[in-house]
Structures are given as structure tokens and as C-alpha cells.
Design a protein around this motif. Structure first.
Motif, PDB file in Angstrom:
ATOM      1  N   GLY A 119      54.072  47.429  38.757  1.00  0.00           N
ATOM      2  CA  GLY A 119      52.125  46.323  39.074  1.00  0.00           C
ATOM      3  C   GLY A 119      52.464  46.589  40.512  1.00  0.00           C
ATOM      4  N   LEU A 120      50.534  45.765  40.444  1.00  0.00           N
ATOM      5  CA  LEU A 120      50.131  47.325  41.702  1.00  0.00           C
ATOM      6  C   LEU A 120      49.815  45.177  42.190  1.00  0.00           C
ATOM      7  CD1 LEU A 120      48.155  49.494  40.058  1.00  0.00           C
ATOM      8  CD2 LEU A 120      49.475  49.576  41.174  1.00  0.00           C
ATOM      9  N   PRO A 121      49.719  45.559  44.146  1.00  0.00           N
ATOM     10  CA  PRO A 121      49.456  44.082  44.465  1.00  0.00           C
ATOM     11  C   PRO A 121      47.859  44.595  44.477  1.00  0.00           C
ATOM     12  CG  PRO A 121      49.841  45.954  46.168  1.00  0.00           C
ATOM     13  CD  PRO A 121      50.244  46.276  44.382  1.00  0.00           C
ATOM     14  N   GLN A 122      47.172  43.086  45.291  1.00  0.00           N
ATOM     15  CA  GLN A 122      46.103  42.990  45.216  1.00  0.00           C
ATOM     16  C   GLN A 122      45.534  43.692  46.712  1.00  0.00           C
ATOM     17  OE1 GLN A 122      47.653  40.348  44.869  1.00  0.00           O
ATOM     18  NE2 GLN A 122      47.163  39.232  42.823  1.00  0.00           N
ATOM     19  N   MET A 123      44.398  43.120  47.026  1.00  0.00           N
ATOM     20  CA  MET A 123      44.221  43.823  48.399  1.00  0.00           C
ATOM     21  C   MET A 123      43.687  42.209  49.213  1.00  0.00           C
ATOM     22  SD  MET A 123      44.341  46.724  48.812  1.00  0.00           S
ATOM     23  CE  MET A 123      43.402  47.193  50.959  1.00  0.00           C
ATOM     24  N   LEU A 150      33.168  40.151  39.514  1.00  0.00           N
ATOM     25  CA  LEU A 150      34.440  38.914  39.267  1.00  0.00           C
ATOM     26  C   LEU A 150      34.993  37.607  40.514  1.00  0.00           C
ATOM     27  CD1 LEU A 150      37.373  41.844  38.605  1.00  0.00           C
ATOM     28  CD2 LEU A 150      37.071  39.256  36.993  1.00  0.00           C
ATOM     29  N   CYS A 151      34.588  38.507  41.624  1.00  0.00           N
ATOM     30  CA  CYS A 151      34.963  37.080  43.105  1.00  0.00           C
ATOM     31  C   CYS A 151      33.786  35.788  42.719  1.00  0.00           C
ATOM     32  CB  CYS A 151      34.677  37.405  44.421  1.00  0.00           C
ATOM     33  SG  CYS A 151      36.189  38.892  44.059  1.00  0.00           S
ATOM     34  N   TRP A 152      32.108  36.221  42.542  1.00  0.00           N
ATOM     35  CA  TRP A 152      31.400  35.688  42.527  1.00  0.00           C
ATOM     36  C   TRP A 152      30.556  35.421  42.187  1.00  0.00           C
ATOM     37  CZ3 TRP A 152      33.274  33.179  46.687  1.00  0.00           C
ATOM     38  CH2 TRP A 152      33.129  34.510  48.064  1.00  0.00           C
ATOM     39  N   GLY A 153      30.230  36.237  40.301  1.00  0.00           N
ATOM     40  CA  GLY A 153      29.814  35.588  39.934  1.00  0.00           C
ATOM     41  C   GLY A 153      28.668  36.658  39.641  1.00  0.00           C
ATOM     42  N   GLU A 154      27.069  36.122  38.928  1.00  0.00           N
ATOM     43  CA  GLU A 154      25.611  36.857  38.696  1.00  0.00           C
ATOM     44  C   GLU A 154      25.063  36.779  39.891  1.00  0.00           C
ATOM     45  OE1 GLU A 154      22.718  37.820  34.986  1.00  0.00           O
ATOM     46  OE2 GLU A 154      24.445  36.045  35.009  1.00  0.00           O
ATOM     47  N   GLU A 155      24.614  38.758  41.180  1.00  0.00           N
ATOM     48  CA  GLU A 155      23.499  37.948  41.493  1.00  0.00           C
ATOM     49  C   GLU A 155      22.115  37.182  41.272  1.00  0.00           C
ATOM     50  OE1 GLU A 155      21.032  40.891  44.808  1.00  0.00           O
ATOM     51  OE2 GLU A 155      22.209  41.496  43.312  1.00  0.00           O
ATOM     52  N   GLY A 156      21.422  36.507  41.674  1.00  0.00           N
ATOM     53  CA  GLY A 156      20.919  35.482  41.805  1.00  0.00           C
ATOM     54  C   GLY A 156      20.717  34.482  40.672  1.00  0.00           C
ATOM     55  N   ASN A 187      27.765  22.413  40.517  1.00  0.00           N
ATOM     56  CA  ASN A 187      26.999  22.924  39.384  1.00  0.00           C
ATOM     57  C   ASN A 187      26.949  24.906  38.888  1.00  0.00           C
ATOM     58  OD1 ASN A 187      24.962  24.446  40.892  1.00  0.00           O
ATOM     59  ND2 ASN A 187      23.586  22.900  40.650  1.00  0.00           N
ATOM     60  N   THR A 188      27.483  25.422  39.946  1.00  0.00           N
ATOM     61  CA  THR A 188      27.907  26.758  39.859  1.00  0.00           C
ATOM     62  C   THR A 188      28.977  26.788  38.764  1.00  0.00           C
ATOM     63  OG1 THR A 188      28.148  29.184  40.490  1.00  0.00           O
ATOM     64  CG2 THR A 188      29.739  27.005  41.351  1.00  0.00           C
ATOM     65  N   GLU A 189      28.216  27.973  38.073  1.00  0.00           N
ATOM     66  CA  GLU A 189      28.971  27.729  36.629  1.00  0.00           C
ATOM     67  C   GLU A 189      30.079  29.238  36.624  1.00  0.00           C
ATOM     68  OE1 GLU A 189      25.506  26.761  33.205  1.00  0.00           O
ATOM     69  OE2 GLU A 189      26.042  29.417  33.745  1.00  0.00           O
ATOM     70  N   TRP A 190      30.317  29.793  37.961  1.00  0.00           N
ATOM     71  CA  TRP A 190      31.462  30.899  38.223  1.00  0.00           C
ATOM     72  C   TRP A 190      30.711  30.716  39.470  1.00  0.00           C
ATOM     73  CZ3 TRP A 190      34.304  34.134  34.890  1.00  0.00           C
ATOM     74  CH2 TRP A 190      35.369  34.857  35.405  1.00  0.00           C
ATOM     75  N   TYR A 191      32.674  30.173  40.105  1.00  0.00           N
ATOM     76  CA  TYR A 191      32.718  29.915  41.290  1.00  0.00           C
ATOM     77  C   TYR A 191      34.203  30.808  41.180  1.00  0.00           C
ATOM     78  CZ  TYR A 191      34.287  29.925  46.259  1.00  0.00           C
ATOM     79  OH  TYR A 191      34.167  30.171  47.794  1.00  0.00           O
ATOM     80  N   ASN A 192      34.746  31.201  41.225  1.00  0.00           N
ATOM     81  CA  ASN A 192      36.064  31.965  41.371  1.00  0.00           C
ATOM     82  C   ASN A 192      36.856  31.282  42.315  1.00  0.00           C
ATOM     83  OD1 ASN A 192      38.939  32.775  40.445  1.00  0.00           O
ATOM     84  ND2 ASN A 192      38.223  34.731  40.127  1.00  0.00           N
ATOM     85  N   ASN A 193      37.813  30.663  42.083  1.00  0.00           N
ATOM     86  CA  ASN A 193      39.008  29.902  42.908  1.00  0.00           C
ATOM     87  C   ASN A 193      39.783  30.495  43.544  1.00  0.00           C
ATOM     88  OD1 ASN A 193      40.454  29.060  40.667  1.00  0.00           O
ATOM     89  ND2 ASN A 193      39.013  27.020  40.888  1.00  0.00           N
ATOM     90  N   VAL A 194      40.096  31.934  42.919  1.00  0.00           N
ATOM     91  CA  VAL A 194      41.174  32.047  43.251  1.00  0.00           C
ATOM     92  C   VAL A 194      41.054  34.207  43.979  1.00  0.00           C
ATOM     93  CG1 VAL A 194      42.615  31.164  41.758  1.00  0.00           C
ATOM     94  CG2 VAL A 194      41.231  32.588  41.109  1.00  0.00           C
ATOM     95  N   ASN A 195      39.801  34.324  44.143  1.00  0.00           N
ATOM     96  CA  ASN A 195      39.495  35.507  45.059  1.00  0.00           C
ATOM     97  C   ASN A 195      40.823  36.354  45.526  1.00  0.00           C
ATOM     98  OD1 ASN A 195      36.914  35.497  43.998  1.00  0.00           O
ATOM     99  ND2 ASN A 195      36.122  35.117  46.164  1.00  0.00           N
ATOM    100  N   TRP A 196      41.627  35.760  46.148  1.00  0.00           N
ATOM    101  CA  TRP A 196      42.837  36.153  46.507  1.00  0.00           C
ATOM    102  C   TRP A 196      43.609  37.492  45.188  1.00  0.00           C
ATOM    103  CZ3 TRP A 196      46.332  33.409  43.942  1.00  0.00           C
ATOM    104  CH2 TRP A 196      46.525  32.589  43.538  1.00  0.00           C
ATOM    105  N   GLU A 197      43.536  36.445  43.961  1.00  0.00           N
ATOM    106  CA  GLU A 197      43.944  36.914  42.673  1.00  0.00           C
ATOM    107  C   GLU A 197      43.814  37.849  42.185  1.00  0.00           C
ATOM    108  OE1 GLU A 197      45.769  35.614  38.395  1.00  0.00           O
ATOM    109  OE2 GLU A 197      44.394  33.926  39.864  1.00  0.00           O
ATOM    110  N   MET A 198      42.436  38.372  42.372  1.00  0.00           N
ATOM    111  CA  MET A 198      41.231  39.912  42.088  1.00  0.00           C
ATOM    112  C   MET A 198      42.080  40.697  42.202  1.00  0.00           C
ATOM    113  SD  MET A 198      39.806  37.903  40.165  1.00  0.00           S
ATOM    114  CE  MET A 198      40.879  36.870  39.341  1.00  0.00           C
TER     115      MET A 198
END
Length: 495
Positions: free
Chosen positions: A137-141, A353-359, A380-391
């Protein structure tokens, strides 16, 4: 469109087009609320980019945290296609013991198709993910250390009780207030008295409260034998008979008896951040790190004040607790590694992965941060990744407003300056005592969650727990862990 970084663009995977014109890689991870509304759109953007650059399509399998362990176990054991997955909640050692994980160095896989990963990750952190010398396995940053014994409390509720948190910040810390547990208990009492129609507190989970609430090292990735003095001693001891465990359970039991905790906490798996966002909960436990205030405020849709009562600590499993793995059953390890390499090295993909689509989800601010796009917020955001530490690599994504533009430099300092376990990098292969581990886990499930959510009196229930753990083979399991740890220490010149 942002161009791919060299580590991903130069992958030799293009030669695979002959055997499959468009191979597909399924990437699985969890977040706290399940598959976001915009997941199909983000997946299409990622896949269009990877098809253009690598000739590989991508499918995102995003599962909620409550079901991730069960669903992933079923998929990995049944042979259903999952090519790349995160081992969070599954247990890295358990994944290896169950033969879910591919040897990433076999046939020079990572050297050939993941060169960018090797350039991105510190070799020490890569080595910390080895089990018996093999890299699975590989760790995240991310934050490798943990700010211990932290609490997130809504600023509006602190304002309502007249608590002057603003004066408690220092020049050294403008986002975390360092205090003691008596201050937290006093705040909870005032919140309960002043705002009785909301629940005061709930741990983010029982397991997290245990891992983040007491400074011990759960060596081997489980709590059946820990280092009670992890900075100095390699002696494996019983956590559940320790004063540290008793004091933690007693604290939460007192809070539950005082009415601070919902009586549905044992059965309601709604994420605490979702409860705060809905206005039914005022505070919860978390882990401290640079950027934690903004992270939790974003997740909750309201300003959260972070209090920390313990030290910053890096456990033995701090690096390898939730690595990214390639399924040993994948039919196309080259494509899987190519996509994983791209996620570690390509800023365009990391932003998606972290924030979704610009604009659509986010936009740039004048000072170089990003924030919600016009008309978009936490509700109302359709993508706000609540686990950016997992990315794989949030360090190459944009930085949300409210965080320092130097946050990743601060994160590296946070990791470097933390108290570190003497067993950093140790991993326990418990396959020889796997049946004992199962028996101990069954006892844990029967007692510990109830204790850590404050529903059981520690004076009466901890002795029952200890008796059943002993009957299930705790001493045998601890002896096996101690022998393994001693062998590791000798081989690595530790101690």
C-alpha cells in the motif's frame, strides 16, 4: 484544462491499447455521507481526462463510511471488479492477511507505472507501509500525526453562552485553542443549560474517540495490546485495564448521564458533521492538524471552534493506517497503477477528487484561494469531498479560503515536530492468531462502543470487558504482538 504532470504523462501504459482499446479502472473509497449528487459528473470529467492521456477510463465507487467495510469486504472476496481501493476502516494488515492487496513492486510494477509516486512520497513513509518487507500500500500526502483529544464546537453556540474564545488564540495558533478537559466539560455544562433543545456532544465514532482521545500507540492497528508509553517503551500492555481507558470512559459516561449525548447515538450512524449542519448537535470530537478549523467549518456549514487538550502525536500506524492499495485480483495491474500514479501527481485530477469541478462547485478568489462557486454553499454543493485526507495527494490541489496558502508547509512541520512513537513503521501480521483476533473483536463489539459513547458504567462494565477479553485470549494475542514487535525492533535497530 490543466496539463498532466510528467509523472503521469510519461506512463508506458499506452502500449496496453492493443489488448483492450479502453480498459476501465474502478477506484473505491469512502466518505461520510455516501456517493455525492455530482459523482457521475465528476467521474465523467476524470474519465475523459484519463482516456485522453492514458487510454484508460475510470469509475468512482464512493461508499458511505458506515457500510464501507462490509461492502468492500464482500466485493473483494467475491471477485467483483475493484481495481484500486483505500484500506480505511478495513484495516491494512487485515487486507494483506486476507490477500486483498497486490505486491506493488512485483514485476517492477510501481517502478514502471508509478514512478511519479516514488518521486512524490518520502521514502521513509513508503517503507512504513511495508509488511514483512513487502509493499502492499501507499500512504496519502496528508497529516501523519494527530492532534490528540480535540473538540469542534459551533461558534454561534459559544457566542450564545458568552464564552470568549477569541481571546484564547495565541500568536502561535490562530486556528486551534489549546486548553484542558475541565474547560471542555464546563463549556458542555453551559451549552446544555442554555440550549437544552440541542444535543451537546457526540464522538465522531467510538473508534475515533479511542484513537484520538488517549495518547497510546495501538501497535499493529488494533487495541489488543498497546504501547502506553509510546515515545519511550516497546512494552506491549493491556489498554483496557489501564487508568487511561478508565478515565476516558468515565468522562464520556458523566457527559451521557448529564444528558449531553443523544440516546440514539448507539444506533444512529448519521455523521456528526451532518448533525451539526442540520442544527441538532453542537459539538463533537475530532483530530487536530493545520487547517482543521476551516475543514470542519466547511463540513458543518458553520464556523467551528477547535479546542485541543492533548499533544500532537504520530503513531506507529500513523503513516500506514489507510493506504491506497491495488486489488490482488485486478486483471489489469498496469492500468490500475497508472491511474493511481496520476492521482498522486496530477493537480487537475486531484482538484476534481478534492473539490469537484471549477465553475460548478468552486471558483478562485482574488488572493489565490478557492471558494464556493456563485450560488453554491455547503447545503447545495454536489461535490464537496469530506475526506480530502483520504485522497492520494491533496497537497497538489487548490487551497480553500480560510486556510493559509502555506498550509502544506505547515502540515509538513506538524508531522516533523510531533511526538513520535518509538515503533513508527511497525506493522503486525496477526495471521497466526487470527482466530484469537476475531474472538477479541467480538468482545470489543459487545462492550467497547457502549463504553465509549457513555452508555455503560465503567466501574461495573470494564471488569466484565476485561474478564471476557482474557477468556478470549488477550494475553496470547499480546504475547504474539510483543514477539513480533521485538523482532521488528531488532531488525531495525530500534530500542
Amino acid at each position: 484544462m490543466v496539463t498532466a504532470m510528467a509523472g503521469s504523462m510519461l506512463s508506458p501504459v499506452t502500449g496496453m491499447a492493443a489488448k483492450n482499446s479502453t480498459p476501465k479502472v474502478i477506484v473505491s473509497f469512502m466518505n461520510y455521507t455516501g456517493r455525492p449528487a455530482g459523482a457521475d459528473r465528476i467521474q465523467e470529467l476524470i474519465s475523459a481526462y484519463t482516456e485522453e492521456n492514458f487510454g484508460i477510463s475510470v469509475e468512482l465507487l464512493v461508499l458511505d463510511s458506515a457500510s464501507y467495510n462490509q461492502n468492500m469486504t464482500l466485493m473483494l472476496t467475491s471477485g467483483e471488479q475493484v481495481d484500486v481501493f483505500n484500506a480505511v476502516t478495513l484495516g491494512y494488515t487485515s487486507c494483506v492477511n486476507n490477500d486483498y492487496c497486490l505486491d506493488l513492486e512485483e514485476d517492477d510494477l510501481i517502478a514502471t507505472y508509478g514512478a511519479g509516486i516514488l518521486e512524490t512520497l518520502d521514502e521513509t513513509y513508503i517503507d512504513a507501509c511495508r509488511i514483512d518487507g513487502t509493499l502492499y500500500g501507499l500512504p496519502q500526502m496528508r497529516d501523519m500525526a494527530v492532534g490528540m483529544d480535540c473538540f469542534a464546537i459551533g461558534a454561534e453556540y459559544l457566542d450564545e453562552i458568552g464564552f470568549d474564545y477569541a481571546s484564547m488564540y495565541t500568536e502561535e495558533s490562530s486556528e486551534i485553542i489549546y486548553t484542558d478537559i475541565d474547560t471542555i466539560s464546563d463549556i458542555f455544562a453551559q451549552l446544555h443549560e442554555t440550549i437544552p433543545d440541542k444535543y451537546v456532544f457526540e464522538p465522531s465514532s467510538a473508534a475515533n474517540l479511542l484513537a484520538q482521545g488517549v495518547l497510546v500507540d495501538q501497535v499493529g492497528g488494533d487495541s489488543f495490546g498497546v504501547l502506553l508509553d509510546p515515545e519511550n517503551s516497546l512494552v506491549v500492555e493491556d489498554l483496557y485495564s489501564s487508568d487511561l481507558f478508565y478515565d476516558l470512559c468515565s468522562r464520556v459516561y458523566a457527559w451521557n448521564q448529564a444528558g449531553y449525548i443523544s440516546q440514539d447515538a448507539l444506533t444512529d450512524d448519521t455523521a456528526v458533521t451532518t448533525q451539526v449542519q442540520a442544527g441538532t448537535l453542537m459539538a463533537y470530537s475530532t483530530a487536530g492538524k493545520p487547517g482543521i478549523k476551516q475543514q470542519e467549518s466547511n463540513l458543518c456549514g458553520r464556523e467551528m471552534i477547535i479546542f485541543q487538550c492533548g499533544d500532537d502525536f504520530m503513531k506507529s500506524s500513523g503513516v500506514a493506517s489507510m493506504p491506497w492499495c491495488i486489488n490482488s485480483g485486478t486483471e489489469d495491474p498496469e492500468s490500475a497503477m497508472t491511474i493511481l500514479n496520476a492521482f498522486y501527481t496530477d493537480s487537475y485530477l486531484s482538484n476534481l477528487l478534492c473539490w469537484g469541478e471549477e465553475g460548478t462547485e468552486w471558483q478562485y478568489t482574488d488572493d489565490g484561494h478557492i471558494t464556493y462557486a456563485d450560488g453554491i454553499d455547503a447545503d447545495n454543493t454536489e461535490w464537496y469531498n469530506n475526506v480530502n485526507w483520504e485522497m492520494p495527494n491533496q497537497f497538489i490541489a487548490e487551497i480553500w479560503e480560510g486556510d493559509s496558502l502555506d498550509i502544506w508547509t505547515e502540515m509538513e512541520a506538524f508531522n516533523d515536530e510531533s511526538v513520535k512513537s518509538i515503533a513508527l513503521g511497525y506493522a503486525f501480521d496477526n495471521s497466526d492468531v487470527s482466530s484469537t483476533y476475531t474472538a477479541l473483536t467480538n468482545v470489543y463489539n459487545e462492550y467497547v462502543e457502549s463504553l465509549l459513547l457513555g452508555f455503560s458504567d465503567p466501574d461495573t462494565v470494564i471488569p466484565e470487558l476485561e474478564e471476557k477479553l482474557q477468556a478470549a485470549g488477550l494475553e496470547e494475542y499480546m504475547a504474539a504482538k510483543q514477539a513480533s514487535l521485538d523482532a521488528w525492533a531488532e531488525a531495525n535497530g530500534v530500542g
